[in-house]
Design a protein around this motif. Structure first.
Motif, PDB file in Angstrom:
ATOM      1  N   LYS A   1      -4.932  10.807  -8.093  1.00 12.97           N
ATOM      2  CA  LYS A   1      -6.019  10.276  -7.273  1.00 12.97           C
ATOM      3  C   LYS A   1      -5.927  10.805  -5.848  1.00 12.97           C
ATOM      4  O   LYS A   1      -4.850  11.181  -5.378  1.00 12.97           O
ATOM      5  N   LYS A   2      -7.045  10.812  -5.159  1.00 12.68           N
ATOM      6  CA  LYS A   2      -7.059  11.235  -3.775  1.00 12.68           C
ATOM      7  C   LYS A   2      -6.413  10.154  -2.916  1.00 12.68           C
ATOM      8  O   LYS A   2      -6.784   8.983  -2.978  1.00 12.68           O
ATOM      9  N   VAL A   3      -5.444  10.558  -2.109  1.00 15.40           N
ATOM     10  CA  VAL A   3      -4.689   9.620  -1.267  1.00 15.40           C
ATOM     11  C   VAL A   3      -5.035   9.875   0.198  1.00 15.40           C
ATOM     12  O   VAL A   3      -5.006  11.021   0.643  1.00 15.40           O
ATOM     13  N   PRO A   4      -5.360   8.824   0.970  1.00 14.59           N
ATOM     14  CA  PRO A   4      -5.693   9.031   2.384  1.00 14.59           C
ATOM     15  C   PRO A   4      -4.494   9.519   3.176  1.00 14.59           C
ATOM     16  O   PRO A   4      -3.382   9.015   3.007  1.00 14.59           O
ATOM     17  N   LYS A   5      -4.704  10.513   4.033  1.00 11.27           N
ATOM     18  CA  LYS A   5      -3.612  11.060   4.846  1.00 11.27           C
ATOM     19  C   LYS A   5      -3.054   9.992   5.787  1.00 11.27           C
ATOM     20  O   LYS A   5      -1.848   9.911   6.014  1.00 11.27           O
ATOM     21  N   ASN A   6      -3.948   9.172   6.348  1.00 14.83           N
ATOM     22  CA  ASN A   6      -3.533   8.074   7.223  1.00 14.83           C
ATOM     23  C   ASN A   6      -4.176   6.781   6.735  1.00 14.83           C
ATOM     24  O   ASN A   6      -5.404   6.669   6.705  1.00 14.83           O
TER      25      ASN A   6
ATOM     26  N   GLU B   1       0.818  -1.215   0.000  1.00 13.96           N
ATOM     27  CA  GLU B   1       0.000   0.000   0.000  1.00 13.96           C
ATOM     28  C   GLU B   1       0.855   1.271   0.000  1.00 13.96           C
ATOM     29  O   GLU B   1       0.457   2.295  -0.547  1.00 13.96           O
ATOM     30  N   SER B   2       2.056   1.206   0.601  1.00 15.54           N
ATOM     31  CA  SER B   2       2.927   2.380   0.573  1.00 15.54           C
ATOM     32  C   SER B   2       3.356   2.704  -0.863  1.00 15.54           C
ATOM     33  O   SER B   2       3.426   3.877  -1.253  1.00 15.54           O
ATOM     34  N   VAL B   3       3.633   1.665  -1.634  1.00 15.43           N
ATOM     35  CA  VAL B   3       3.986   1.867  -3.050  1.00 15.43           C
ATOM     36  C   VAL B   3       2.766   2.361  -3.825  1.00 15.43           C
ATOM     37  O   VAL B   3       2.866   3.258  -4.666  1.00 15.43           O
ATOM     38  N   GLN B   4       1.612   1.785  -3.516  1.00 12.47           N
ATOM     39  CA  GLN B   4       0.387   2.189  -4.219  1.00 12.47           C
ATOM     40  C   GLN B   4       0.051   3.646  -3.960  1.00 12.47           C
ATOM     41  O   GLN B   4      -0.481   4.340  -4.834  1.00 12.47           O
ATOM     42  N   MET B   5       0.379   4.147  -2.740  1.00 12.95           N
ATOM     43  CA  MET B   5       0.136   5.560  -2.443  1.00 12.95           C
ATOM     44  C   MET B   5       0.917   6.455  -3.407  1.00 12.95           C
ATOM     45  O   MET B   5       0.422   7.489  -3.858  1.00 12.95           O
ATOM     46  N   VAL B   6       2.160   6.044  -3.707  1.00 11.97           N
ATOM     47  CA  VAL B   6       2.990   6.810  -4.656  1.00 11.97           C
ATOM     48  C   VAL B   6       2.346   6.790  -6.035  1.00 11.97           C
ATOM     49  O   VAL B   6       2.209   7.836  -6.695  1.00 11.97           O
ATOM     50  N   TYR B   7       1.920   5.609  -6.482  1.00  7.15           N
ATOM     51  CA  TYR B   7       1.310   5.494  -7.814  1.00  7.15           C
ATOM     52  C   TYR B   7       0.015   6.287  -7.908  1.00  7.15           C
ATOM     53  O   TYR B   7      -0.243   6.970  -8.912  1.00  7.15           O
ATOM     54  N   ASP B   8      -0.811   6.209  -6.862  1.00  7.32           N
ATOM     55  CA  ASP B   8      -2.073   6.948  -6.865  1.00  7.32           C
ATOM     56  C   ASP B   8      -1.821   8.453  -6.900  1.00  7.32           C
ATOM     57  O   ASP B   8      -2.536   9.199  -7.582  1.00  7.32           O
ATOM     58  N   PHE B   9      -0.803   8.897  -6.159  1.00  5.29           N
ATOM     59  CA  PHE B   9      -0.443  10.311  -6.147  1.00  5.29           C
ATOM     60  C   PHE B   9      -0.119  10.790  -7.558  1.00  5.29           C
ATOM     61  O   PHE B   9      -0.591  11.849  -7.995  1.00  5.29           O
TER      62      PHE B   9
END
Length: 322
Positions: A294-299, A282-290
């Protein structure tokens, strides 16, 4: 004319404040700034891990690297060796190398803030893993719900040993968010319903936990349980308990392979298991979504669960494929 002048000043002030508020790190939720979209294959991701002497973080590093490389991203990994100065220097070097994103597992939540701010100035998005940064702009923090996990550990000890049982708490690195949060959750229940005779830090370190536990057993030989704030400490505590030929209920926190093996052997009783595979992915996916706007959850809180001898085999298969 006075009215016109005041209105002009107000417009100018608004323009200045608006400019100061934009960091260039918006992920699409802020309409005043847009992300330049990039495909995973075009991204270079810098990864800073607090320590690779902890098997849990070795697994985390492997999951992050594998997840990113499968999508064609380039990955650069640095080991901070639990040294805040080294970690800051490593991250500064990654910024100099112009990585497209940083995934950081901080040694210390306060100390890492300085380089998070430098990454902000360089318009490099930052994702924190397992531990947060106290300040600076972070796109997302991907971590287990440490407060909930601490509460789980306290309630589990009460179920096993009863209320007011004598317990020792072995704490992690002072200043790390995981230390604060796990302690907050555990103490919110343990301070009222258990008899916590001592709280001592072992810096999330196995060898230090061995020494700390030896000292605790000399001073409080009648304790019935130990809560270790990570599994490296639980492993060290288990060695001290075994050497003292005592029977003490030990619960750790992480779901690290070394601790899971001791649970199977009956030397550690339980751990609050983190799903490292999901945290890394999910940490990698946060980068890709960014980078897709896409909207990325803060936490991004990943669920934890109690792992004992009854479910340790299935947990190992789920998290480690073993």
């Amino acid at each position: 004319m006075k009215v016109v002048a005041i209105a002009s000043i107000a417009v100018m002030a608004g323009s200045i404040l608006g400019g100061c508020g934009s960091t260039g790190l918006s992920n699409g939720s802020d309409s005043s700034s847009k992300v330049e979209k990039k495909a995973p294959k075009d991204l270079k991701i810098g990864v800073s891990v607090s320590t690779l002497t902890n098997p849990a973080f070795v697994n985390l590093k492997n999951v992050i690297s594998d997840s990113a490389k499968k999508q064609g991203s380039k990955v650069i990994v640095d080991d901070a060796n639990n040294d805040t100065s080294k970690q800051n220097n490593d991250v500064e070097d990654l910024i100099t190398q112009k990585v497209d994103a940083l995934i950081i597992n901080p040694c210390d939540s306060s100390a890492i803030s300085a380089v998070v701010k430098k990454a902000n100035e360089a318009n490099i998005p930052v994702v924190c893993v397992d531990r947060s940064a106290d300040s600076g702009k972070v796109v997302s923090t991907v971590a287990s719900d440490n407060v909930a996990g601490g509460k789980m550990a306290a309630n589990w000890l009460i179920e096993q040993l009863g209320k007011k049982a004598k317990i020792a708490e072995i704490q992690g690195i002072p200043g790390a968010s995981a230390t604060r949060e796990r302690g907050k959750g555990f103490d919110s229940i343990g301070d009222q319903k258990l008899n916590i005779v001592t709280k001592q830090t072992a810096q999330f370190d196995r060898a230090k936990a061995l020494t700390v536990t030896e000292n605790i057993l000399q001073a409080h030989g009648d304790i019935k349980g130990i809560f270790a704030q990570n599994d490296e400490e639980a492993v060290g505590a288990a060695r001290a308990v075994k050497s003292a030929n005592k029977k003490i209920t030990i619960i750790g926190f992480d779901g690290a392979l070394a601790c899971l093996n001791l649970i199977q052997k009956g030397q550690v009783t339980a751990t609050v298991g983190q799903q490292w595979n999901k945290i890394g992915q999910e940490s990698v996916q946060m980068v890709y979504d960014f980078y897709q706007g896409k909207k990325v959850p803060k936490n991004d809180k990943v669920a934890v669960k109690i792992v004992t001898k009854k479910n340790v085999t299935s947990f190992k298969k789920q998290v480690y494929n073993k």
